[in-house]
Scaffold this active site. Structure first.
Site, mmCIF file in Angstrom:
data_model
loop_
_atom_site.group_PDB
_atom_site.id
_atom_site.type_symbol
_atom_site.label_atom_id
_atom_site.label_comp_id
_atom_site.label_asym_id
_atom_site.label_seq_id
_atom_site.Cartn_x
_atom_site.Cartn_y
_atom_site.Cartn_z
ATOM 1 N N GLY A 1 0.844 -1.204 0.000
ATOM 2 C CA GLY A 1 0.000 0.000 0.000
ATOM 3 C C GLY A 1 0.872 1.245 0.000
ATOM 4 N N ILE B 1 6.323 -8.213 6.880
ATOM 5 C CA ILE B 1 6.531 -9.613 7.304
ATOM 6 C C ILE B 1 5.946 -10.554 6.257
ATOM 7 C CG2 ILE B 1 6.514 -9.041 9.761
ATOM 8 C CD1 ILE B 1 3.704 -10.493 9.834
ATOM 9 N N ASP B 2 5.129 -10.018 5.334
ATOM 10 C CA ASP B 2 4.488 -10.880 4.328
ATOM 11 C C ASP B 2 5.423 -11.228 3.162
ATOM 12 O OD1 ASP B 2 2.213 -10.714 5.839
ATOM 13 O OD2 ASP B 2 1.258 -9.180 4.615
HETATM 14 O O1 F6P Z 1 0.841 -6.679 6.321
HETATM 15 C C1 F6P Z 1 1.328 -7.243 7.474
HETATM 16 C C2 F6P Z 1 0.243 -7.912 8.257
HETATM 17 O O2 F6P Z 1 0.786 -8.341 9.487
HETATM 18 C C3 F6P Z 1 -0.462 -9.062 7.563
HETATM 19 O O3 F6P Z 1 0.260 -10.270 7.602
HETATM 20 C C4 F6P Z 1 -1.746 -9.132 8.328
HETATM 21 O O4 F6P Z 1 -2.756 -9.744 7.566
HETATM 22 C C5 F6P Z 1 -2.054 -7.695 8.601
HETATM 23 O O5 F6P Z 1 -0.810 -7.009 8.547
HETATM 24 C C6 F6P Z 1 -2.707 -7.417 9.918
HETATM 25 O O6 F6P Z 1 -3.040 -6.074 9.959
HETATM 26 P P1 F6P Z 1 -3.364 -5.247 11.262
HETATM 27 O O7 F6P Z 1 -2.095 -5.065 12.025
HETATM 28 O O8 F6P Z 1 -3.895 -3.966 10.752
HETATM 29 O O9 F6P Z 1 -4.337 -6.053 12.049
#
Ligand code: F6P
Length: 358
Positions: free
Chosen positions: A114, A136-137
């Protein structure tokens, strides 16, 4: 030569953000004369609101091993960037205005997919942008690895290791739901490193029967326990291609909110083996970066400073075949790096008898 450098961290936090901020700052001070660094609070949200401060060189010391981000971070969805919402704020105009007000020569944007889309938008608006790939993805296009990924793999592997001993003691099926909504890198790597029996990732929709078969096969072979690593974005075969809303209603009708929860219930009901679900969630993003990520973050920071020094803007730093390089923001923004079902790493997993649930 750029002298006034803005830095922001955007999107979900992860270990290595501070190490990267430090890398950029220290290398910039080292390589260029008269550098001034402006820290923008809370990502693009801070840029929109004009929340920033001049930073002292001493603020970049002692943060190499500190998790999270000293600048703070906010999720500011790209899809709303050009939308004028109830507050009537023109976000893009504000960001351009504040960049000029801060008298920046360039802006470093640390973030995931993003963030890279918004970074590209700002680059198209004429701002001098240098991106740094965080998540982390590990799903940013054009780089073999992102900072934060390997720390999360280490944490998730530790989760699987710990589940192994308790699963073996009780003769249970233990399911670890790991982060990754669209891409399964974290689950696949941690599953391999932790020796999971079944690894389920969003890119390879699973069949309940195939997963049950793996559990039965192990039980028949005298292994009373099984370990399953499943990504939060995993899809059952019939869910692949469905809209998010449809998936949510399908699961709600079954009384579950996730694929992992459903699988836990199904395995216990069908096999009679006690089955437990563990969701480490944001633990995977918390705490200190690993040594690998500290080094990667430092390399990325130094490379970003070099790009700034050479006036090379509109790029994001990358690592390809172990070499530091950079990609044009416009070439990678909006693309996601998925695990290919035909990739070597998937073949390695299959070759040693690991089930991918398909
Ligand atoms: O993009 C990183 C991440 O940790 C994803 O693995 C996960 O789906 C998402 O962010 C969780 O988002 P948030 O911290 O907004 O709950």
């Amino acid at each position: 030569m750029a002298k006034r450098i803005g830095i922001l961290t955007s999107g979900g936090d992860c270990p290595g953000l501070n190490a990267t901020i430090r890398g950029v700052a220290k290398a910039a001070y080292e390589q260029m004369e008269g550098v001034e660094i402006v820290g923008i609070a809370g990502g693009f949200s801070g840029l929109i609101k004009g929340e920033y401060r001049e930073m002292k060189p001493s603020e970049f010391s002692g943060i190499l091993n500190v998790g999270g981000t000293i600048l703070g971070t906010v999720r500011t969805p790209f899809k709303n960037m050009r939308k004028i919402e109830d507050d009537k704020i023109d976000k893009v105009a504000n960001m351009v205005h504040n960049y000029e007000k801060m008298k920046l020569d360039c802006l470093c944007t640390l973030g995931g997919n993003g963030t890279h889309k918004t970074a590209n938008l700002l680059s198209e608006e004429g701002l001098n942008i240098v991106g740094l790939p965080k998540t982390i993805d590990n799903d940013i296009w054009g780089t073999d690895v992102t900072f934060g990924f390997h720390t999360a793999v280490d944490i998730a592997t530790d989760v699987i290791d710990r589940l192994h001993t308790t699963a073996a003691s009780h003769g249970r099926v233990m399911i670890a739901e790991l982060m990754g909504n669209k891409a399964g890198w974290l689950t696949l790597y941690a599953g391999l490193a932790g020796g999971a029996d079944v690894v389920i990732i969003p890119e390879i929709p699973y069949s309940q029967d195939a997963v049950l078969e793996s559990v039965y096969k192990r039980a028949e072979g005298g292994k009373a326990f099984s370990i399953i690593a499943i990504a939060e974005g995993a899809l059952r075969k019939d869910e692949a291609g469905m809209k998010k809303k449809e998936i949510r209603s399908l699961r709600a009708a079954e009384g579950v909110s996730s694929a992992a929860e459903r699988l836990t219930k199904t395995i216990e009901t069908e096999t009679g083996i006690e089955t437990r679900l563990v969701v480490p969630g944001h633990m995977q993003r918390g705490g200190s970066p690993s040594a690998y990520d500290r080094i990667l973050a430092t390399k990325f920071g130094v490379h970003a400073a070099q790009l700034i020094n050479h006036g090379k803007f509109g790029y994001t730093v990358a690592l390809q075949s172990n070499k530091l390089t950079e990609n044009k923001l416009k070439d990678i923004a909006g693309k996601t790096k998925y695990v290919s079902p035909a990739s070597d790493i998937v073949k390695v997993a299959r070759s040693m008898g690991m089930s991918l649930g398909d």
